[in-house]
Design a protein around this motif. Sequence first.
Motif, PDB file in Angstrom:
ATOM      1  N   ALA A 110      37.110  -8.095   3.655  1.00 41.53           N
ATOM      2  CA  ALA A 110      36.274  -8.653   2.588  1.00 41.53           C
ATOM      3  C   ALA A 110      36.576  -7.990   1.248  1.00 41.53           C
ATOM      4  N   ALA A 111      36.681  -6.652   1.260  1.00 41.74           N
ATOM      5  CA  ALA A 111      36.973  -5.928   0.012  1.00 41.74           C
ATOM      6  C   ALA A 111      38.352  -6.295  -0.527  1.00 41.74           C
ATOM      7  N   LEU A 112      39.326  -6.464   0.375  1.00 45.52           N
ATOM      8  CA  LEU A 112      40.672  -6.837  -0.065  1.00 45.52           C
ATOM      9  C   LEU A 112      40.668  -8.237  -0.671  1.00 45.52           C
ATOM     10  N   GLY A 113      39.930  -9.152  -0.038  1.00 47.26           N
ATOM     11  CA  GLY A 113      39.849 -10.513  -0.586  1.00 47.26           C
ATOM     12  C   GLY A 113      39.217 -10.547  -1.959  1.00 47.26           C
ATOM     13  N   VAL A 114      38.138  -9.778  -2.133  1.00 49.91           N
ATOM     14  CA  VAL A 114      37.473  -9.733  -3.440  1.00 49.91           C
ATOM     15  C   VAL A 114      38.413  -9.176  -4.507  1.00 49.91           C
ATOM     16  N   SER A 115      39.148  -8.115  -4.158  1.00 51.44           N
ATOM     17  CA  SER A 115      40.042  -7.492  -5.147  1.00 51.44           C
ATOM     18  C   SER A 115      41.191  -8.421  -5.526  1.00 51.44           C
ATOM     19  N   LEU A 116      41.682  -9.191  -4.554  1.00 54.01           N
ATOM     20  CA  LEU A 116      42.805 -10.084  -4.848  1.00 54.01           C
ATOM     21  C   LEU A 116      42.368 -11.318  -5.622  1.00 54.01           C
ATOM     22  N   LEU A 117      41.123 -11.752  -5.415  1.00 50.08           N
ATOM     23  CA  LEU A 117      40.625 -12.948  -6.099  1.00 50.08           C
ATOM     24  C   LEU A 117      40.034 -12.648  -7.470  1.00 50.08           C
ATOM     25  N   ALA A 118      39.829 -11.367  -7.773  1.00 47.01           N
ATOM     26  CA  ALA A 118      39.247 -11.001  -9.075  1.00 47.01           C
ATOM     27  C   ALA A 118      40.194 -11.408 -10.207  1.00 47.01           C
ATOM     28  N   GLU A 119      39.673 -12.120 -11.184  1.00 49.36           N
ATOM     29  CA  GLU A 119      40.500 -12.604 -12.282  1.00 49.36           C
ATOM     30  C   GLU A 119      40.417 -11.666 -13.488  1.00 49.36           C
ATOM     31  N   GLU A 120      41.502 -11.682 -14.267  1.00 52.28           N
ATOM     32  CA  GLU A 120      41.506 -10.904 -15.504  1.00 52.28           C
ATOM     33  C   GLU A 120      40.607 -11.570 -16.537  1.00 52.28           C
ATOM     34  N   SER A 121      40.012 -10.771 -17.394  1.00 53.30           N
ATOM     35  CA  SER A 121      39.224 -11.301 -18.505  1.00 53.30           C
ATOM     36  C   SER A 121      39.994 -11.069 -19.812  1.00 53.30           C
ATOM     37  N   ILE A 122      39.777 -11.966 -20.757  1.00 52.49           N
ATOM     38  CA  ILE A 122      40.443 -11.871 -22.055  1.00 52.49           C
ATOM     39  C   ILE A 122      39.481 -11.241 -23.055  1.00 52.49           C
TER      40      ILE A 122
END
Length: 237
Positions: A110-122
């Motif tokens: 779950a933690a790995l999925g959250v980290s990989l799906l986290a998007e960059e902010s501008i």
Amino acid sequence: MRFGDYIRDRRRNLQWTQPEAAQQIGIEQSYLSKLESGKSFPSEDVFASIKAAYKIDVDDLNNRLFPGELDQLREIGDVRSAIMRRTKDFEQRVQSWLISGIVSLMLGGAALGVSLLAEESISAKYQYRSPGVILEGESLDVFEIAYDRISDQPEHAKYRETQQAMIARLDEQYKFIDTDRGSSFVESVPGGLRFWRSNGSSLEAVDSPLRWMIAPALMLLFGALGCFYASYRWRSN
């Protein structure tokens, strides 16, 4: 360890000879000799007598004997109960390792999925420039003279002196801030004021804080593998 070696060691610890031990147990010396040599195994009644005479802890016996030796004693109630307790404890240990591994695997995934799906902010950064410290009573554009182009004509000599004085006071600084404060703003500083003028803006990508979850995610996944390996080794042993 063989059962015969176990009871021989117990007898020697008590500093008994075979005849003395046989008398304490209530059996023939020849029978005790066969038990110690592994040529025979005791009945339940004889085992109870040996246990009482030697003050044997059945759980200790169960932990020390070879599995094949325990099979020869399985019909004895005390030994069978100790084997069942040991088997139950073993299964609980293996089960706890497996459950820990599954929980770690789920949390790590779950933690790995959250980290990989986290998007960059501008994020916008606004740059401001200040040429130097403005003294009390001076105008905000006092440093503009330092950037003027003037000729070398004699009539400009006084102006050039003033310009050189301002150039000597130049202390250019730049700052990047997250908030747009317009085309300019004034800020109090030690010794006077600083007049900040907009010098443009830029956009930059900022990683989501959730990206840092990849570290605990990997730790949990490796921990899960460790738990599964531990359960495998328990079963193997």
